[in-house]
Design a protein around this motif. Structure first.
Motif, PDB file in Angstrom:
ATOM      1  N   ARG A 206       8.893  33.210  47.216  1.00 28.31           N
ATOM      2  CA  ARG A 206       7.926  33.975  47.786  1.00 28.31           C
ATOM      3  C   ARG A 206       8.255  35.459  47.821  1.00 28.31           C
ATOM      4  N   GLY A 207       9.534  35.901  47.735  1.00 30.08           N
ATOM      5  CA  GLY A 207      10.087  37.168  47.793  1.00 30.08           C
ATOM      6  C   GLY A 207      10.077  37.666  49.115  1.00 30.08           C
ATOM      7  N   GLN A 208      10.561  36.732  50.356  1.00 36.41           N
ATOM      8  CA  GLN A 208      10.515  36.748  51.701  1.00 36.41           C
ATOM      9  C   GLN A 208      11.767  36.572  52.150  1.00 36.41           C
ATOM     10  N   GLY A 209      13.059  36.215  51.407  1.00 38.20           N
ATOM     11  CA  GLY A 209      14.276  36.034  51.812  1.00 38.20           C
ATOM     12  C   GLY A 209      15.155  35.840  50.703  1.00 38.20           C
ATOM     13  N   ASP A 210      16.470  35.857  51.299  1.00 37.35           N
ATOM     14  CA  ASP A 210      17.535  36.109  50.081  1.00 37.35           C
ATOM     15  C   ASP A 210      19.068  35.854  50.985  1.00 37.35           C
ATOM     16  N   LEU A 211      19.902  35.658  49.842  1.00 33.36           N
ATOM     17  CA  LEU A 211      21.345  35.658  50.368  1.00 33.36           C
ATOM     18  C   LEU A 211      22.014  36.666  50.249  1.00 33.36           C
ATOM     19  N   PHE A 212      22.889  37.213  51.182  1.00 31.89           N
ATOM     20  CA  PHE A 212      23.465  38.534  50.753  1.00 31.89           C
ATOM     21  C   PHE A 212      25.219  37.989  51.127  1.00 31.89           C
ATOM     22  N   GLY A 213      25.773  38.627  50.325  1.00 34.38           N
ATOM     23  CA  GLY A 213      27.150  38.237  50.309  1.00 34.38           C
ATOM     24  C   GLY A 213      28.186  39.484  50.092  1.00 34.38           C
ATOM     25  N   GLY A 214      29.374  39.335  50.972  1.00 33.13           N
ATOM     26  CA  GLY A 214      30.393  40.324  50.755  1.00 33.13           C
ATOM     27  C   GLY A 214      31.445  40.036  49.746  1.00 33.13           C
ATOM     28  N   VAL A 215      31.553  40.606  48.556  1.00 36.14           N
ATOM     29  CA  VAL A 215      32.664  40.121  47.517  1.00 36.14           C
ATOM     30  C   VAL A 215      33.642  41.086  47.400  1.00 36.14           C
ATOM     31  N   ASP A 216      34.981  40.807  47.097  1.00 42.47           N
ATOM     32  CA  ASP A 216      35.748  41.872  46.808  1.00 42.47           C
ATOM     33  C   ASP A 216      36.113  41.869  45.513  1.00 42.47           C
ATOM     34  N   LYS A 217      36.952  42.849  45.150  1.00 40.33           N
ATOM     35  CA  LYS A 217      37.286  43.357  43.819  1.00 40.33           C
ATOM     36  C   LYS A 217      37.776  42.065  42.645  1.00 40.33           C
ATOM     37  N   HIS A 222      33.818  36.844  50.853  1.00 36.76           N
ATOM     38  CA  HIS A 222      34.414  37.003  52.316  1.00 36.76           C
ATOM     39  C   HIS A 222      33.553  36.453  53.437  1.00 36.76           C
ATOM     40  N   ALA A 223      32.216  36.809  53.163  1.00 38.30           N
ATOM     41  CA  ALA A 223      31.043  36.235  54.329  1.00 38.30           C
ATOM     42  C   ALA A 223      29.610  36.299  53.727  1.00 38.30           C
ATOM     43  N   GLY A 239      24.602  31.863  58.408  1.00 39.09           N
ATOM     44  CA  GLY A 239      25.980  32.659  57.776  1.00 39.09           C
ATOM     45  C   GLY A 239      26.968  32.012  58.162  1.00 39.09           C
ATOM     46  N   GLY A 240      27.991  32.670  57.653  1.00 39.97           N
ATOM     47  CA  GLY A 240      29.634  32.183  57.547  1.00 39.97           C
ATOM     48  C   GLY A 240      30.334  32.824  56.856  1.00 39.97           C
ATOM     49  N   GLY A 241      31.591  32.700  57.121  1.00 31.88           N
ATOM     50  CA  GLY A 241      32.582  33.586  56.646  1.00 31.88           C
ATOM     51  C   GLY A 241      33.988  32.720  56.011  1.00 31.88           C
ATOM     52  N   ASP A 242      34.439  33.080  55.027  1.00 36.94           N
ATOM     53  CA  ASP A 242      35.789  32.231  54.636  1.00 36.94           C
ATOM     54  C   ASP A 242      36.838  32.760  55.642  1.00 36.94           C
ATOM     55  N   PRO A 243      37.404  31.656  56.165  1.00 38.79           N
ATOM     56  CA  PRO A 243      38.597  31.983  57.232  1.00 38.79           C
ATOM     57  C   PRO A 243      39.775  32.479  56.832  1.00 38.79           C
ATOM     58  N   VAL A 244      39.998  32.645  55.432  1.00 36.63           N
ATOM     59  CA  VAL A 244      41.080  33.414  54.845  1.00 36.63           C
ATOM     60  C   VAL A 244      40.793  34.779  55.107  1.00 36.63           C
ATOM     61  N   PHE A 245      39.513  35.350  54.993  1.00 38.11           N
ATOM     62  CA  PHE A 245      39.209  36.690  55.044  1.00 38.11           C
ATOM     63  C   PHE A 245      38.535  37.045  56.181  1.00 38.11           C
ATOM     64  N   ARG A 246      38.859  36.510  57.391  1.00 41.16           N
ATOM     65  CA  ARG A 246      38.237  36.749  58.487  1.00 41.16           C
ATOM     66  C   ARG A 246      38.133  37.995  59.039  1.00 41.16           C
ATOM     67  N   ASN A 247      39.352  38.656  58.836  1.00 44.29           N
ATOM     68  CA  ASN A 247      39.831  39.801  59.361  1.00 44.29           C
ATOM     69  C   ASN A 247      39.180  41.103  58.659  1.00 44.29           C
ATOM     70  N   SER A 248      38.673  40.724  57.513  1.00 43.15           N
ATOM     71  CA  SER A 248      38.311  41.832  56.478  1.00 43.15           C
ATOM     72  C   SER A 248      37.068  42.824  57.015  1.00 43.15           C
ATOM     73  N   GLY A 249      36.685  42.255  57.896  1.00 44.53           N
ATOM     74  CA  GLY A 249      35.330  43.127  58.377  1.00 44.53           C
ATOM     75  C   GLY A 249      34.087  42.724  57.386  1.00 44.53           C
ATOM     76  N   HIS A 251      31.924  40.518  57.272  1.00 43.58           N
ATOM     77  CA  HIS A 251      30.797  40.036  58.151  1.00 43.58           C
ATOM     78  C   HIS A 251      29.721  41.104  58.562  1.00 43.58           C
ATOM     79  N   SER A 252      30.348  41.914  59.210  1.00 43.03           N
ATOM     80  CA  SER A 252      29.709  43.194  59.928  1.00 43.03           C
ATOM     81  C   SER A 252      28.943  43.977  58.615  1.00 43.03           C
ATOM     82  N   LEU A 253      29.718  44.137  57.438  1.00 41.07           N
ATOM     83  CA  LEU A 253      29.342  44.866  56.474  1.00 41.07           C
ATOM     84  C   LEU A 253      27.990  44.263  55.811  1.00 41.07           C
ATOM     85  N   VAL A 254      28.202  43.017  55.692  1.00 40.11           N
ATOM     86  CA  VAL A 254      27.045  42.059  55.104  1.00 40.11           C
ATOM     87  C   VAL A 254      25.735  42.392  55.969  1.00 40.11           C
ATOM     88  N   MET A 255      25.982  42.310  57.175  1.00 39.30           N
ATOM     89  CA  MET A 255      24.722  42.339  58.206  1.00 39.30           C
ATOM     90  C   MET A 255      24.383  43.690  58.262  1.00 39.30           C
TER      91      MET A 255
END
Length: 314
Positions: A206-217, A222-223, A239-249, A251-255
Motif C-alpha cells: 500500500r506504500g504505507q510502511g517499510d522496514l528501516f535498518g542500520g547497517v555498517d560498512k 545493527h538495529a 523493532g529490535g537490535g543485535d546485542p553484539v552491536f548494542r552500544n553502537s547507537g 537504534h537511535s539513528l534508525v529512529m
C-alpha cells in the motif's frame, strides 16, 4: 450491504480513521475474526467501532495494534461542545448495549477519545496507558533540539561509525534481529511473527510502511524498525537490535532517519509508548510528548479463552 462492507467503503473515503482501525489493518491482524458496530445519522455513518473477536463472546486487541475504540465522524457535529458531548455519549451507550452479549471486553481507545463516562456508568473499568508523540516532525531542528543529550550522542556515535540507515531491508533479517532482542532480554515474544510478516507485506504493498535498518560498512545489521504511516500520523510498530552491536547507537539513528523519512507524509510520529521503564525512557528521550489513552475492560477471560486466543494468533 453488511456493516463490514459499509465500513470498508467508509475506509476508502475517510482519512481520519486511524491506521489501526482501517479494514486492511484489521484483515492483516484479525483475519476473518473482526466485525464493526455502526451508528448512522442522516444516512451517513456517524460512528464506528471495530471489534476483534478471537473466540466465542470475547473482544480483545489484535497483535501489533496500539488502539481501536470508537471513531466519530467530525463532519456531522455542530460547534456547540455540550451538544457534541451529549450525542457522543448517546453513541457510547448504544454500543455498550450492543456489547452486552459478550462476556469479556478489552480495548485500547485512541487518545482522541477522552470521555469514557458512559462505560464507567455501565460498570466497565479503565486503566490509563501512555504513548509518546512527536509533533511537527518536518521541523528537524526543533526535533533535534528537543532530544536528550544521550540520544543526540547516540546518533552522532552511529554516524561516526559509518552506519547507514537503509529502507527496504529484508523481512527475514528484521525478524531475526527482533528475535535476538527478546533473547537478550530473556523474554518470549507474545505476538505472532506470522501476523507481523503479513502486516509488513500489506503495508509495503500500500506504500504505507517499510522496514528501516542500520547497517555498517561490513554489512552487519545493527538495529531495525518497522514503521507505518498515514496522513494523520506515523507509528513505530516493532523493532529490535543485535546485542553484539548494542552500544553502537544504531537504534537511535534508525529512529531518527525513519522520522525524517515519514515527515514527507505526516507531521506526527507516534512511538506507541511502553509501560517498560527502559523502552519508555528511550522514547521519552526523543523529546516526544507523553500522551494518555484508555484501556477499557469488562468481564474476565477464562483459562480456556486465553488458550484459544493464544492458538488463534500463532
Amino acid at each position: 450491504m453488511t456493516s463490514k462492507n459499509l465500513y470498508r467503503e467508509l475506509c476508502t473515503k475517510e482519512d481520519s480513521i486511524p491506521v489501526f482501525s482501517r479494514d486492511w489493518w484489521l484483515d492483516a491482524t484479525c483475519g476473518k475474526d473482526w466485525k464493526v458496530l455502526i451508528v448512522e445519522k442522516n444516512g451517513k455513518i456517524y460512528a464506528a467501532m471495530p471489534l476483534y473477536i478471537p473466540c466465542g463472546k470475547v473482544i480483545s486487541m489484535p497483535n501489533y495494534t496500539q488502539t481501536m475504540g470508537i471513531w466519530f465522524s467530525a463532519g456531522v457535529d455542530d460547534a456547540r461542545y455540550s451538544s457534541v458531548l451529549e450525542r457522543r455519549q448517546a453513541v457510547c451507550k448504544n454500543f455498550i448495549e450492543r456489547l452486552r452479549p459478550y462476556r469479556s471486553f478489552l480495548q485500547n481507545f485512541s487518545y482522541n477519545f477522552t470521555d469514557w463516562l458512559p462505560f464507567y456508568w455501565a460498570g466497565y473499568t479503565q486503566t490509563t496507558r501512555y504513548s509518546y508523540i512527536l509533533h511537527d516532525i518536518y521541523d528537524f531542528d526543533k526535533i533535534m533540539s528537543g532530544m536528550s543529550h544521550q540520544t543526540r550522542r547516540n546518533i552522532k556515535k552511529a554516524e561516526r561509525q559509518s552506519i547507514i540507515v537503509c529502507r527496504g531491508i529484508e523481512t527475514d533479517d528484521f525478524l531475526k534481529v527482533q528475535s535476538l532482542t527478546f533473547s537478550r532480554q530473556h523474554k518470549r515474544n507474545t505476538q505472532s511473527p506470522v501476523i507481523l510478516r503479513r502486516l509488513i507485506n500489506m503495508a509495503r504493498e500500500r506504500g504505507q510502511g517499510d522496514l528501516f535498518g542500520g547497517v555498517d560498512k561490513d554489512g552487519n545489521l545493527h538495529a531495525a524498525a518497522f514503521i507505518v504511516w498515514q496522513n494523520s500520523s506515523a507509528y513505530y510498530i516493532a523493532g529490535g537490535g543485535d546485542p553484539v552491536f548494542r552500544n553502537s547507537g544504531a537504534h537511535s539513528l534508525v529512529m531518527w532517519e525513519a522520522i525524517k523519512y515519514v515527515s514527507r507524509y505526516t507531521g506526527r510520529f507516534d512511538f506507541e509508548g511502553s509501560m517498560l521503564p527502559g523502552v519508555e525512557r528511550f522514547f521519552r528521550e526523543f523529546g516526544a510528548i507523553q500522551t494518555p489513552y484508555f484501556m477499557i475492560t469488562h468481564g474476565k477471560l477464562s483459562l480456556l479463552d486465553r488458550v484459544r486466543i493464544k492458538l488463534r494468533t500463532k
